[in-house]
Design an enzyme around this catalytic site. Sequence first.
Site, short mmCIF file in Angstrom:
data_model
loop_
_atom_site.label_atom_id
_atom_site.label_comp_id
_atom_site.label_asym_id
_atom_site.label_seq_id
_atom_site.Cartn_x
_atom_site.Cartn_y
_atom_site.Cartn_z
N THR A 1 -22.61 57.60 4.40
CA THR A 1 -22.79 56.19 4.07
C THR A 1 -22.92 55.30 5.31
O THR A 1 -23.09 54.09 5.18
CB THR A 1 -21.61 55.68 3.22
OG1 THR A 1 -20.39 55.93 3.92
CG2 THR A 1 -21.58 56.38 1.86
N CYS A 2 -22.85 55.89 6.50
CA CYS A 2 -22.93 55.14 7.76
C CYS A 2 -24.40 54.85 8.10
O CYS A 2 -25.21 55.77 8.19
CB CYS A 2 -22.28 55.95 8.87
SG CYS A 2 -22.50 55.28 10.52
N ASP A 3 -24.74 53.59 8.27
CA ASP A 3 -26.12 53.20 8.60
C ASP A 3 -26.60 53.83 9.90
O ASP A 3 -27.75 54.26 9.99
CB ASP A 3 -26.25 51.68 8.70
CG ASP A 3 -26.15 51.00 7.34
OD1 ASP A 3 -26.39 51.67 6.31
OD2 ASP A 3 -25.84 49.79 7.31
N ARG B 1 -27.42 57.42 9.32
CA ARG B 1 -28.69 57.52 8.57
C ARG B 1 -29.89 57.33 9.48
O ARG B 1 -30.88 58.05 9.38
CB ARG B 1 -28.74 56.47 7.46
CG ARG B 1 -27.86 56.79 6.29
CD ARG B 1 -28.15 55.82 5.18
NE ARG B 1 -26.95 55.66 4.38
CZ ARG B 1 -26.73 54.65 3.57
NH1 ARG B 1 -27.61 53.69 3.46
NH2 ARG B 1 -25.63 54.59 2.87
#
Length: 104
Positions: free
Chosen positions: A8-10, A13
């Site tokens: 879920t870490c931008d 990603r």
Amino acid sequence: MLLYGIKTCDTCRKALKALPNAELVDIRNAGLPEDLLRRAAETFGSALMNTRSTTWRGLSEEERGRDMLALLRDHPLLMKRPLIEDGAALYLGWGKDVQAALAA
């Protein structure tokens, strides 16, 4: 190439998108292998710890005073992300320096 972070870490990603051959290891579920944790601590020192995270802010002063490796074992989300293992080389974060090194 293994990328240690959370799905879920931008930042993780972005790194995964730029590194199509990288495989994400979600530290929220899997944690960090002990040998990798020690190697990363030797390589990056205190930079391995993300003291701006909500996990860090939720710790008591007593907890914050504990040994860094013990804290990272108990709270893997305190690690700055991503930690990228490319063969014998380790990279921390997704700054311009890391992007340039891995693009070559």
